[in-house]
Design an enzyme around this catalytic site. Structure first.
Site, PDB file in Angstrom:
ATOM      1  N   LYS A 101       0.864  -1.176   0.000  1.00 31.27           N
ATOM      2  CA  LYS A 101       0.000   0.000   0.000  1.00 31.27           C
ATOM      3  C   LYS A 101       0.901   1.227   0.000  1.00 31.27           C
ATOM      4  CE  LYS A 101      -3.853   0.076   0.363  1.00 31.27           C
ATOM      5  NZ  LYS A 101      -4.799   0.149  -0.763  1.00 31.27           N
ATOM      6  N   SER A 102       0.594   2.168  -0.858  1.00 30.70           N
ATOM      7  CA  SER A 102       1.404   3.377  -1.004  1.00 30.70           C
ATOM      8  C   SER A 102       1.577   4.112   0.326  1.00 30.70           C
ATOM      9  CB  SER A 102       0.755   4.297  -2.040  1.00 30.70           C
ATOM     10  OG  SER A 102       1.399   5.539  -2.084  1.00 30.70           O
ATOM     11  N   LEU A 128       3.713 -12.821   3.764  1.00 23.60           N
ATOM     12  CA  LEU A 128       4.273 -11.483   3.552  1.00 23.60           C
ATOM     13  C   LEU A 128       5.692 -11.455   4.103  1.00 23.60           C
ATOM     14  CD1 LEU A 128       1.186  -9.557   4.982  1.00 23.60           C
ATOM     15  CD2 LEU A 128       1.644 -10.067   2.576  1.00 23.60           C
ATOM     16  N   GLU A 129       6.570 -10.723   3.444  1.00 20.49           N
ATOM     17  CA  GLU A 129       7.955 -10.547   3.891  1.00 20.49           C
ATOM     18  C   GLU A 129       8.110  -9.083   4.268  1.00 20.49           C
ATOM     19  OE1 GLU A 129       8.792 -11.404   0.087  1.00 20.49           O
ATOM     20  OE2 GLU A 129       8.834 -13.567   0.271  1.00 20.49           O
TER      21      GLU A 129
END
Length: 191
Positions: A101-102, A128-129
């Site tokens: 997400k930005s 997720l990493e």
């Protein structure tokens, strides 16, 4: 071809793509937001002198769950595994990319190091990493938006999708953040 919000909803409505639990408010113009689950896999840096992808290192990571409604604190320079709250299931003719997400990227949070691609046929929680590139700790709240999935239509269905016997599919059906299983099919070419 990248799917639009209309196409994403159609694929979910007809049951070809499964996002569980599904929340229609997570659908964006060309992606669907995913949220952070409450489990994290932290690295035990004192267990091994180095990481070796060719061998199993069972104590390399440890599963952590924040207590109650508390956040997980990701310190500067720290790397942990986490997973999406949602279970994602793709048909044989759609692949996906997980993007950050930005707004979180602007805070220094990296959502994935290199493994943002999700093969057609995959089903499970997406690992997720997470890395903190900022100079301050970041609070990671279970249930917060953590990334977005972009869906791509293949030119034809995969002949051997993820989960088929041909590739081994080491992470099919994974629950929670799953440690590396690189040792199961480690390949090295003599150079």
């Amino acid at each position: 071809m990248l799917l639009s919000d209309k196409d994403i909803r159609a694929e979910i409505d007809n049951g070809r793509v499964r996002i569980d639990p599904f929340d229609d408010s997570m659908v964006q113009p060309s992606s669907i937001d995913v949220r952070l689950d409450r489990y994290f896999r932290v690295f035990e840096n004192h267990r091994y002198p180095h990481i070796d992808p060719s061998v199993e290192q069972v104590d390399l990571t440890r599963l952590v769950e924040p207590e109650g409604d508390e956040p997980f604190i990701l310190h500067p320079g720290e790397f942990v595994l986490a997973s999406t709250y949602e279970v994602v299931s793709l048909p044989d003719d759609l692949a996906s990319r997980l993007e950050g997400k930005s707004s979180l990227g602007r805070l220094g949070l990296v959502t994935h190091s290199t493994a943002g691609f999700i093969d057609p046929g995959f089903s499970g929680h997406v690992t997720l990493e997470l890395s903190n590139l900022a100079t301050l700790p970041i609070k990671l709240w279970p249930g917060m938006k953590i990334g977005q999935l972009c869906l791509f239509r293949l030119t034809s269905p995969a002949e051997h999708p993820y989960g088929s016997e041909r590739y081994g599919s080491r992470y099919q059906g994974q629950r929670g953040p799953t440690a590396s299983r690189s040792f199961l099919n480690f390949h090295r070419t003599q150079v």
